[in-house]
Structure formats: structure tokens, C-alpha cells
Motif scaffolding. Structure first.
Motif, mmCIF file in Angstrom:
data_model
loop_
_atom_site.group_PDB
_atom_site.id
_atom_site.type_symbol
_atom_site.label_atom_id
_atom_site.label_comp_id
_atom_site.label_asym_id
_atom_site.label_seq_id
_atom_site.Cartn_x
_atom_site.Cartn_y
_atom_site.Cartn_z
ATOM 1 N N ILE A 1 -7.292 8.280 6.279
ATOM 2 C CA ILE A 1 -7.775 7.084 5.594
ATOM 3 C C ILE A 1 -6.669 6.453 4.759
ATOM 4 C CG2 ILE A 1 -9.378 6.274 3.810
ATOM 5 C CD1 ILE A 1 -11.468 8.144 5.096
ATOM 6 N N ALA A 2 -5.852 7.276 4.095
ATOM 7 C CA ALA A 2 -4.737 6.720 3.320
ATOM 8 C C ALA A 2 -3.806 5.933 4.237
ATOM 9 C CB ALA A 2 -3.971 7.818 2.594
ATOM 10 N N ALA B 1 -2.962 2.004 3.967
ATOM 11 C CA ALA B 1 -1.573 1.545 3.856
ATOM 12 C C ALA B 1 -1.237 0.549 4.967
ATOM 13 C CB ALA B 1 -0.616 2.728 3.906
ATOM 14 N N THR B 2 -1.723 0.800 6.163
ATOM 15 C CA THR B 2 -1.435 -0.063 7.306
ATOM 16 C C THR B 2 -2.190 -1.384 7.233
ATOM 17 O OG1 THR B 2 -1.048 1.884 8.677
ATOM 18 C CG2 THR B 2 -1.453 -0.170 9.831
ATOM 19 N N SER B 3 -3.465 -1.315 6.867
ATOM 20 C CA SER B 3 -4.308 -2.523 6.850
ATOM 21 C C SER B 3 -4.173 -3.331 5.566
ATOM 22 C CB SER B 3 -5.781 -2.132 7.029
ATOM 23 O OG SER B 3 -6.260 -1.459 5.870
ATOM 24 N N GLY B 4 -3.810 -2.657 4.464
ATOM 25 C CA GLY B 4 -3.763 -3.327 3.170
ATOM 26 C C GLY B 4 -5.145 -3.579 2.592
ATOM 27 N N ASP C 1 3.695 -8.341 -4.472
ATOM 28 C CA ASP C 1 4.345 -9.411 -3.717
ATOM 29 C C ASP C 1 4.000 -9.340 -2.233
ATOM 30 O OD1 ASP C 1 5.598 -10.351 -6.048
ATOM 31 O OD2 ASP C 1 7.259 -8.946 -5.788
ATOM 32 N N SER C 2 2.712 -9.172 -1.927
ATOM 33 C CA SER C 2 2.183 -9.118 -0.555
ATOM 34 C C SER C 2 2.719 -7.947 0.261
ATOM 35 C CB SER C 2 2.475 -10.425 0.188
ATOM 36 O OG SER C 2 1.914 -11.506 -0.494
ATOM 37 N N ARG C 3 3.240 -6.934 -0.401
ATOM 38 C CA ARG C 3 3.799 -5.764 0.277
ATOM 39 C C ARG C 3 3.079 -4.514 -0.205
ATOM 40 N NH1 ARG C 3 8.892 -3.429 -1.607
ATOM 41 N NH2 ARG C 3 9.201 -1.634 -0.290
#
Length: 197
Positions: free
Chosen positions: A74-75, A79-82, A119-121
């Protein structure tokens, strides 16, 4: 002859401040949600891994520094989907990686996870394991965790950029004022979430 200094044991002041900040984040998140454990994993983009940077509760003694593939569990999904995620029953969730949880020596029944975004990251993931239903706020628990994760990412940005991994540029110097600003951001959020601010 000058004694040899092991540079891996000596942390720069910015790294010490970052570690203290992240420990405050997981301690406060665990307390707010009445959880068995809480952790922050930061993304090492170069290695494609998430790295435990701070742990409160179960696993605190041995998980810090442990790595796992950024796409696992899930983590990894967060992290991948945001996107944040709450799962009340992990026994039926296909994204939950039970073998990964077993390797941490604690298998939760429920968890909440939110991305740390600056910053969108995506910088990493904040997780809360087995939160207490009685500790949940009037806000939806997912909204509450996402708000806390945004504030934690902002505080982390104030302190310095994410920790440098091998091959990455070193973090900039940290002054006392920036460290204090970051800790005040977290303190303000804790008071707000507890309804005392």
C-alpha cells in the motif's frame, strides 16, 4: 597518528534536524489516531525504493533504514499514485503485501497512508497502522491524515530537501530559525487536530 572517523556514524546538523522532525511527525500521527504504530518512508528515486526514516510504536527498534521496492504494498501504491488510502480490513485488500508486513514483524489489521508531497513531487509516505476508531476526528480520517501529511511535507521542505542518498547532492545547511519554523508548523497542526488551538 590521528584516529579514523567513521563518517557513516556522524550525521550533519541538517540530517539530525530532519531525523528529529520526522520522528515528531510519526509520534504525533500515532498519538492523534491512537494507533499501534506510525512510520515515514522517504522515496529514494535513484534506487526505486522506499526507506523507513522514522517509526513510532511497533518496529521502532529495527525498521529505520530498512528499504523495500517503491512499487510494493500500500505504501508503494500511495507513493506511485500520489493518493491517500484508508483500509479498514487488510485481510481482503489486494494491494496489501502481507509478506512485506510480516518481514517488519508487525502485521496490521487496518492502515491509513498518505503521500508526503512537495512542489507536486512525492517525497515519501506517512503510514498509520491500526488506528483507534475512538481517536478519529469529525473530519474524515483520510482527509485528516492527508492534511497532516501535507503539513509534514511543508515542514520537511522548510528544514531542507529530502535526505541525500548515495550519488544525490547533499542537503543545504540548516539554521536554527528554519528548524524552529518547521517544528512550529507541526506543533500548530497538532493543536488544531486535537482541538486545542
Amino acid at each position: 597518528m590521528t584516529p579514523r572517523t567513521d563518517v557513516t556514524l556522524a550525521l550533519a546538523p541538517a540530517d539530525v534536524a530532519r531525523r528529529e522532525l520526522l520522528q515528531s511527525v510519526v509520534d504525533v500521527a500515532r498519538a492523534i489516531f491512537g494507533a499501534a504504530a506510525s512510520s515515514v518512508c522517504l522515496l529514494d528515486e535513484e534506487a526505486g525504493e522506499l526507506v523507513f526514516q522514522a517509526v513510532s510504536g511497533e518496529g521502532k527498534e529495527f525498521l529505520v533504514g530498512r528499504r523495500f521496492p517503491a512499487g510494493r504494498g500500500i505504501a508503494g501504491w500511495v507513493a506511485t499514485s500520489g493518493e491517500p488510502m484508508v483500509v479498514d480490513d487488510l485481510s481482503h485488500d489486494t494491494a496489501f503485501d502481507r509478506s512485506l508486513a510480516e518481514s517488519t514483524r508487525y502485521v496490521p489489521d487496518a492502515l491509513m497512508a498518505a503521500p508526503l508531497i512537495s512542489d507536486s513531487r512525492v517525497l515519501g509516505v506517512l503510514e498509520v497502522l491500526d488506528p483507534s476508531p475512538q481517536a478519529r476526528s469529525q473530519l474524515g480520517e483520510l482527509d485528516l491524515l492527508a492534511m497532516f501529511a501535507r503539513q509534514a511535507a511543508a515542514a520537511l521542505r522548510v528544514v531542507s530537501r529530502p535526505p541525500a542518498f548515495p550519488g544525490a547532492p547533499a542537503a543545504g545547511p540548516l539554521d536554527d530559525e528554519r528548524r524552529e519554523d518547521a517544528l512550529q508548523l507541526l506543533g500548530s497542526l497538532e493543536r488544531l487536530l486535537r482541538g486545542t488551538g
